[in-house]
Design a protein around this motif. Structure first.
Motif, PDB file in Angstrom:
ATOM      1  N   ASN A  18       0.776  -1.113   0.016  1.00  0.00           N
ATOM      2  CA  ASN A  18       0.003   0.136   0.209  1.00  0.00           C
ATOM      3  C   ASN A  18       0.997   1.331   0.025  1.00  0.00           C
ATOM      4  O   ASN A  18       0.692   2.273  -0.591  1.00  0.00           O
ATOM      5  CB  ASN A  18      -0.968  -0.043   1.373  1.00  0.00           C
ATOM      6  N   HIS A  19       1.845   0.973   1.023  1.00  0.00           N
ATOM      7  CA  HIS A  19       2.709   2.396   0.957  1.00  0.00           C
ATOM      8  C   HIS A  19       4.016   2.169   0.220  1.00  0.00           C
ATOM      9  O   HIS A  19       4.671   3.304  -0.337  1.00  0.00           O
ATOM     10  CB  HIS A  19       3.042   2.588   2.455  1.00  0.00           C
ATOM     11  N   THR A  20       4.579   0.902  -0.123  1.00  0.00           N
ATOM     12  CA  THR A  20       5.946   0.896  -0.642  1.00  0.00           C
ATOM     13  C   THR A  20       5.683   0.395  -1.972  1.00  0.00           C
ATOM     14  O   THR A  20       4.919  -0.570  -2.166  1.00  0.00           O
ATOM     15  CB  THR A  20       6.678  -0.192   0.090  1.00  0.00           C
ATOM     16  N   SER A  21       6.427   0.855  -3.112  1.00  0.00           N
ATOM     17  CA  SER A  21       6.208   0.448  -4.421  1.00  0.00           C
ATOM     18  C   SER A  21       7.706  -0.116  -4.807  1.00  0.00           C
ATOM     19  O   SER A  21       8.577   0.090  -5.312  1.00  0.00           O
ATOM     20  CB  SER A  21       6.176   1.733  -5.203  1.00  0.00           C
TER      21      SER A  21
ATOM     22  N   ASN B  25      11.730  -2.726  14.055  1.00  0.00           N
ATOM     23  CA  ASN B  25      11.202  -1.275  13.680  1.00  0.00           C
ATOM     24  C   ASN B  25      10.568  -1.564  12.239  1.00  0.00           C
ATOM     25  O   ASN B  25      10.527  -2.636  11.466  1.00  0.00           O
ATOM     26  CB  ASN B  25      12.322  -0.316  13.409  1.00  0.00           C
ATOM     27  N   ALA B  26       9.890  -0.493  11.595  1.00  0.00           N
ATOM     28  CA  ALA B  26       9.215  -0.592  10.511  1.00  0.00           C
ATOM     29  C   ALA B  26       9.250   0.492   9.701  1.00  0.00           C
ATOM     30  O   ALA B  26       9.898   1.532  10.191  1.00  0.00           O
ATOM     31  CB  ALA B  26       7.716  -0.752  10.560  1.00  0.00           C
ATOM     32  N   LYS B  27       9.070   0.383   8.371  1.00  0.00           N
ATOM     33  CA  LYS B  27       9.407   1.657   7.402  1.00  0.00           C
ATOM     34  C   LYS B  27       8.516   2.848   8.172  1.00  0.00           C
ATOM     35  O   LYS B  27       7.280   2.979   8.166  1.00  0.00           O
ATOM     36  CB  LYS B  27       8.849   1.408   6.224  1.00  0.00           C
ATOM     37  N   GLU B  28       9.362   3.968   8.168  1.00  0.00           N
ATOM     38  CA  GLU B  28       8.205   5.412   8.533  1.00  0.00           C
ATOM     39  C   GLU B  28       7.441   5.673   7.158  1.00  0.00           C
ATOM     40  O   GLU B  28       8.156   6.021   6.192  1.00  0.00           O
ATOM     41  CB  GLU B  28       9.357   6.336   8.661  1.00  0.00           C
ATOM     42  N   ASP B  29       6.239   5.773   7.250  1.00  0.00           N
ATOM     43  CA  ASP B  29       5.424   5.960   6.042  1.00  0.00           C
ATOM     44  C   ASP B  29       5.684   7.409   5.658  1.00  0.00           C
ATOM     45  O   ASP B  29       5.719   7.580   4.420  1.00  0.00           O
ATOM     46  CB  ASP B  29       3.921   5.667   6.283  1.00  0.00           C
ATOM     47  N   VAL B  30       5.679   8.116   6.585  1.00  0.00           N
ATOM     48  CA  VAL B  30       5.832   9.671   6.321  1.00  0.00           C
ATOM     49  C   VAL B  30       7.224  10.286   5.898  1.00  0.00           C
ATOM     50  O   VAL B  30       7.095  10.964   4.990  1.00  0.00           O
ATOM     51  CB  VAL B  30       5.325  10.378   7.517  1.00  0.00           C
ATOM     52  N   TYR B  31       8.154   9.539   6.228  1.00  0.00           N
ATOM     53  CA  TYR B  31       9.407  10.206   5.956  1.00  0.00           C
ATOM     54  C   TYR B  31      10.278   9.287   4.829  1.00  0.00           C
ATOM     55  O   TYR B  31      10.131   8.049   4.750  1.00  0.00           O
ATOM     56  CB  TYR B  31      10.520  10.495   7.033  1.00  0.00           C
ATOM     57  N   MET B  32      11.210   9.880   4.258  1.00  0.00           N
ATOM     58  CA  MET B  32      12.079   8.947   3.427  1.00  0.00           C
ATOM     59  C   MET B  32      13.270   8.399   4.115  1.00  0.00           C
ATOM     60  O   MET B  32      14.151   9.597   4.487  1.00  0.00           O
ATOM     61  CB  MET B  32      12.371   9.650   2.156  1.00  0.00           C
ATOM     62  N   LEU B  33      13.414   7.400   4.766  1.00  0.00           N
ATOM     63  CA  LEU B  33      14.389   7.213   5.788  1.00  0.00           C
ATOM     64  C   LEU B  33      14.449   8.126   6.859  1.00  0.00           C
ATOM     65  O   LEU B  33      13.679   8.617   7.524  1.00  0.00           O
ATOM     66  CB  LEU B  33      15.727   6.538   4.797  1.00  0.00           C
ATOM     67  N   THR B  34      15.871   8.622   7.001  1.00  0.00           N
ATOM     68  CA  THR B  34      16.210   9.548   7.965  1.00  0.00           C
ATOM     69  C   THR B  34      15.969  10.830   7.696  1.00  0.00           C
ATOM     70  O   THR B  34      16.154  11.947   8.356  1.00  0.00           O
ATOM     71  CB  THR B  34      17.708   9.628   8.375  1.00  0.00           C
ATOM     72  N   GLY B  35      15.443  11.369   6.577  1.00  0.00           N
ATOM     73  CA  GLY B  35      15.478  12.474   5.703  1.00  0.00           C
ATOM     74  C   GLY B  35      14.127  13.305   6.154  1.00  0.00           C
ATOM     75  O   GLY B  35      13.166  12.723   6.722  1.00  0.00           O
TER      76      GLY B  35
END
Lengths: 292, 798
Positions: free
Chosen positions: B282-285, B676-686
């Motif tokens: 849903n979030h990751t392509s 941990n899981a992918k932060e949907d809102v941010y791109m990694l640490t950025g």
């Protein structure tokens, strides 16, 4: 993100709602539209044990106008209903304008005026317009109510004088004298964003003299506030460009913007000058042409 | 207490029992499987969850299900036929409500440019709206027939206009004056910057050898990664850290060593069963684009989701496998055991095209299903159900995600998954796992000049990780250890681009020490970050849309895209390719580079016969998709269940139970597993500076089961410490009763640009403070456990 779990009640009357809040001090919060409360709950910044849903209470979303008394708005009226209301467009256009630039249509369809005010963001649009419109609130509690001016309601970001067992019941906008004009300006990155700086002005002309003026600023202080020194420079004067400049400069001095994710204090301070001046001149023009 | 609600959805009446805290969005997705309404931000900012309720548009993520009682709801499915995705979003696009401009749409002349979003490797096709020389919006490109459905949270759309014009963008080269990390900088010219760097590097090369200079790279956006690799090659250093050590390479290489290629799910024909393993499509392509995924679900495909969290795709899946973090390899071997022993595999295929089944059968006898249950926390019954369902439906695909790569058992685990794909007969069939023929552009390996300047294992730090060095990188801990201990020799300088090692390398404290100890550090960045703050020379990077660019990443699509320059970069910001090119010249290596970095764009495209100008119109060169029967580029020409080549790299030739089953133990002192899981809102640490994103998720949250929290005396919403042997961090507690009580799910990549005095709060909530850089390591790549780490949790008193 799911909501935290809570105990849920949906009282049918305002009195019942107030009693519930009184029964569970510090543990219960009223839920109106939810577009602020549910967000804070999802972010786990607020985790109330009881959520008291006000939306089962009927008859609190009215918008009525009386030629002597002015405008009375039920606290559960949605922001979108303020934007769309013909009554408000006719008699209090400034409020419709401010409500219309709040967030997105999806939020406005659900967010209520009472919730918007109680959330006490210094950036909120409708409350800022209401301050310069001289609005007052009716606060209900179990077995009674009190009234106070909206401009006295806010004490800090997210903080008001509302007691934990009180609920906003109504907003009253008194009649404005003829030849009153207003302007609402909002500076933001996107149409749907929270304001970086906002300004609202309502003034009344007697001949071409400004007999009264209220200048409200949003997002540049711990609360939305009236820039009284700025107002003082224009009251009982004929407003010129130079005077407007001076008032706007005073407004900058009265602001206390901070650095935050949306903007730097320095940038905000610079913007206060321009936006205040523009709002003053627009309100002046509006008053000359027929008004609020 | 559950409440009954009655509502109409798309004209049909329903009755549901709901908890008061359930939202309308959850009812629509989970009870009714109306998946075109999506959760993006969850807090009413992105509009992806919008539906019509009693003829009013509302964000269903903020409507309690109980408040939908008695109402009529229309969703995308009810609004239009045959929609690719939510038509409601289109209406909002038209309103211009997300434009980053105070002028109403239409008041200034605007131009539209086709390009691709450059924020994440999904690279959705978009139109950039440029007004007055500024990008004010990006909207999905519905015209080109390319994948264009933005992530539900729309992070590209929100961040691109804000990052491009952010006042904190670095604009000029700077050099450190004062102590490292003190924050005192002096603006210098590019000339001075490049001359300083070149001089330093040449001196170090002469004194200590080129290997004393390391490169630290992040995920490729355009050609900057390739330029840096090329420079490393010709300069003569094998010490290049890339994210490959914990992302992409373990799984990719496991696939390659099994059937000779990496593979992706077929996007032309929908699979009849999809396994989403550690990924939320849903979030990751990744592999499957959102549109393809939805088409498959619409056409009735079955869905199995493997994830410790009940991510939303799990909510509407046919089977959700809630496994122990880090036990993916064990689960895969368990599935193999069922499929092999119950003879559920494609016999014809395996007999004809696989070698090593006997060895696998033997290995599968060395453990019991009870053991698998113990290790994976998944019941034997569920594992059998998974195996039988997966094996019984063809075509089927397994889409893997990053969690498979963040463990010391990544390689054998991924090899087990690769074997699953093969023995069920799903390789290279319509709807199955595709081997793509790359589009005809210069292979990155060739661009890196690896044949002319091969990476020398003997000279690399971390040279013992043979597969890493062969894939042109070293793991970060090899770099850090070298700087700190001088073993096998000391690296003295580093050039860092596209990366924030203080946040993203394991063992942040050691990483920080290493950065403080380096003789000379160059960092290229968009913003000041904890890593940038430790630079000696800080370079301002131009971003996507600010220069002509080609993007070939992510590797698994095997395609190449043009990203035209639309606007000018701020100040004196230069594309990384530009300064790397100039630096090469000053290092006396100009013969391997170009007069201008833009010439490389044409060179990259040479094999296709197109120029970059052509590409700007063509936009993308696709890979070739052929259902190549039985084309396995392994030494034997067959699928190698048993791979001798793997053993050349220090791996077992087939996954062994004893490898994938030895997982960190929970103890009394460290009774929980951190994942941990992918932060949907941010791109990694950025992008922690981006207001609209930070608004959606203002601070890091950690999730735990309510019973566990209660036992530990913790209340929802309070600040907690998460602690391992390495250190402790603070995040805010959220409760989730769908989690296993033994885990805590933390948020990755958190630092705080507003906290200048503590070097941007790099140690406050950063989960890499908790991870280790010591062994054990994956033998071929050096991967370390980044998930499934024993920890303890207690109140931070706030």
């Amino acid at each position: 993100m799911r909501l935290p779990q809570f105990e849920y009640v949906a009282p049918r009357t305002l009195n019942e709602a107030c009693s519930l809040l009184a029964e569970h001090p510090n543990e219960a919060l009223p839920l109106a539209g939810g577009t602020d409360l549910l967000v804070k709950m999802k972010q786990r910044r607020i985790v109330p044990r009881y959520v008291v849903n006000l939306k089962a209470i009927s008859g609190m979303d009215y918008i009525t106008y009386d030629e002597k008394d002015g405008l009375r708005i039920g606290a559960l009226a949605t922001i979108q209903s303020l934007k769309n209301s013909i009554t408000i467009k006719r008699h209090c256009r400034l409020l419709a304008q401010a409500a219309g630039v709040e967030s997105s249509v999806q939020i406005r369809n659900v967010a209520t005026l009472g919730g918007n005010i109680a959330n006490a963001s210094p950036a909120a649009d409708a409350p800022l317009a209401l301050i310069v419109l001289g609005a007052s609130l009716v606060l209900a509690r179990s077995g009674g109510q009190r009234e106070l001016l909206l401009e006295d309601f806010f004490v800090g970001p997210g903080k008001t004088v509302l007691q934990s067992d009180e609920i906003i019941r109504e907003v009253h906008v008194p009649l404005l004298p003829p030849r009153s004009g207003g302007a609402y300006l909002k500076h933001a990155v996107r149409r749907t964003d929270i304001a970086i700086v906002s300004a609202a002005v309502v003034l009344t002309l007697a001949d071409d003299i400004c007999s009264s003026i209220k200048i409200g600023l949003g997002s540049v202080a711990p609360t939305a506030f009236r820039a009284r020194k700025a107002e003082g420079l224009l009251k009982d004067k004929k407003i010129t460009e130079e005077l407007a400049d001076a008032a706007s400069q005073a407004a900058v001095q009265e602001s206390r913007p901070i650095d935050d994710i949306r903007g730097y204090a320095e940038y905000r301070a610079k913007t206060v000058f321009g936006i205040t001046k523009q709002a003053i001149m627009d309100a002046l023009q509006d008053a000359r042409l027929g008004g609020v | 207490m559950k409440q009954e609600i009655r509502l109409k959805v798309n004209g049909q009446a329903y009755t549901f029992e709901v908890e008061p805290w359930q939202t309308l969005l959850e009812v629509l997705r989970e009870n009714l499987k109306l998946i075109k309404t999506k959760e993006g931000c969850g807090v009413g900012e992105c509009g992806s969850c919008a539906v019509i309720m009693n003829r009013k548009a509302v964000n269903s993520c903020l409507v309690l299900a109980v408040d939908a009682d008695g109402k009529e709801i229309l969703t995308a499915e009810g609004l239009a036929e045959d929609v690719e995705y939510h038509p409601f979003n289109e209406a909002l696009i038209g309103q211009g409500s997300m434009r980053a401009s105070s002028e109403p749409p239409g008041s200034k002349s605007q131009h539209e440019f086709f390009t691709f979003c450059h924020v994440c490797p999904g690279h959705c096709s978009v139109k950039a709206i440029v007004e007055d020389g500024k990008v004010v919006d990006i909207v999905p490109d519905r015209e080109s027939g390319l994948p264009n459905e933005l992530c539900p949270v729309k992070k590209g759309r929100f961040s691109i206009p804000e990052v491009l014009y952010h006042p904190d963008r670095l604009k000029y080269p700077q050099k450190r004056v004062g102590a490292r990390g003190e924050g005192k900088w002096e603006r210098i010219s590019w000339d001075e910057a490049l001359n300083t760097i070149a001089q330093k590097l040449l001196t170090l090369k002469e004194t200590y050898g080129p290997e004393s200079v390391a490169f630290g790279l992040g995920e490729p956006k355009g050609l900057e990664f390739a330029f840096a690799q090329r420079l490393a090659s010709v300069f003569g250093t094998p010490n290049v850290v890339t994210p490959g050590w914990c992302c992409g390479i373990p799984s990719g290489m496991a696939s390659t060593l099994t059937y000779g290629w990496n593979c992706v799910p077929d996007e032309e024909h929908p699979p009849r069963l999809m396994v989403l393993w550690a990924t939320n499509n849903n979030h990751t392509s990744g592999g499957i684009r959102r549109e393809t995924f939805e088409r498959a679900i619409d056409s009735g495909a079955k869905l199995i989701v493997v994830d410790p969290r009940k991510i939303d795709v799990a909510s509407f899946s046919d089977l959700w496998i809630r496994l122990r973090p880090g036990s993916d390899g064990a689960l895969a071997l368990g599935l193999l055991k069922v499929i092999v022993e119950e003879k559920l595999y494609d016999k014809e295929f395996v007999d004809g095209w696989c070698i090593g089944l006997d060895a696998l059968e033997k290995e599968l006898k060395t453990f019991s299903m009870k053991k698998v249950e113990e290790v994976t926390w998944v019941s034997e019954e569920k594992i059998r159900e998974f195996a039988r369902l997966y094996a019984s439906i063809k075509p089927a695909t397994i889409q893997w995600g990053n969690a498979l790569d963040t463990s010391t058992t990544a390689f054998p685990g991924a090899k087990a998954v690769a074997i699953l794909r093969a023995i069920t007969g799903n390789l290279n069939i319509p709807g199955g796992e595709m081997f793509l023929t790359p589009a005809p552009y210069l292979r990155p390996g060739k661009f890196f000049l690896l044949s002319k300047f091969p990476r020398d294992r003997e000279r690399a730090v971390g040279g013992e990780f043979k597969l890493a060095v062969r894939s042109a990188f070293i793991p970060p801990h090899a770099f850090v250890n070298s700087v700190l201990t001088g073993q096998p020799y000391r690296i003295r300088a580093g050039l860092f681009l596209l990366t924030n090692p203080i946040l993203s390398y394991p063992d942040s404290k050691k990483t920080f020490e290493a950065f403080m100890k380096l003789d000379f550090t160059v960092v290229s960045e968009l913003f000041m970050t904890p890593t940038a703050a430790l630079a000696d020379i800080l370079l301002p990077a131009a971003w996507g849309m600010e220069h002509e660019e080609l993007g070939y990443w992510p590797g698994w699509y095997e395609e190449i895209r043009a990203y035209p320059k639309l606007i000018d970069p701020p100040g004196e910001a230069w594309a990384d390719t530009k300064w790397l090119n100039e630096l090469a010249k000053r290092l006396g290596l100009g013969e391997y580079f170009w007069e201008s970095d833009e010439e490389a764009l044409d060179d990259m495209l040479k094999p296709s016969g197109f120029t970059y100008e052509d590409m700007k119109r063509k936009r993308v060169l696709h890979s070739k998709r052929e259902y190549k029967k039985h084309d396995y580029r392994t030494p034997s020409g067959k699928v190698e269940i048993y791979s001798k080549t793997a053993s050349d790299f220090g791996y077992s030739p087939l996954p062994y139970w004893k490898e994938v089953s030895i997982l960190p133990r929970l103890t009394d002192e460290y009774p929980l597993l951190m994942t941990n899981a992918k932060e949907d809102v941010y791109m990694l640490t950025g992008y922690k500076h981006v207001a609209s994103l930070r608004n959606m998720k203002p601070e890091p949250l950690a999730e735990m089961h309510p019973e566990t929290a209660k036992k530990m005396g913790l209340k929802e919403g309070e600040l907690i410490y998460i602690e391992t042997e390495k250190g402790k961090i603070m995040q805010r507690l959220a409760l989730d009763d769908t989690l296993d009580p033994r885990i805590v799910v933390t948020s990755f990549g958190w630092w705080f640009p507003e906290e200048r005095s503590t070097l941007y709060g790099w140690a406050k909530s950063n989960i890499n403070v908790l991870t280790r850089s010591e062994p054990p390591y994956d033998p071929g790549i050096g991967t370390v456990d980044l998930r499934g780490i024993p920890c303890k949790v207690y109140s931070a008193g706030g």
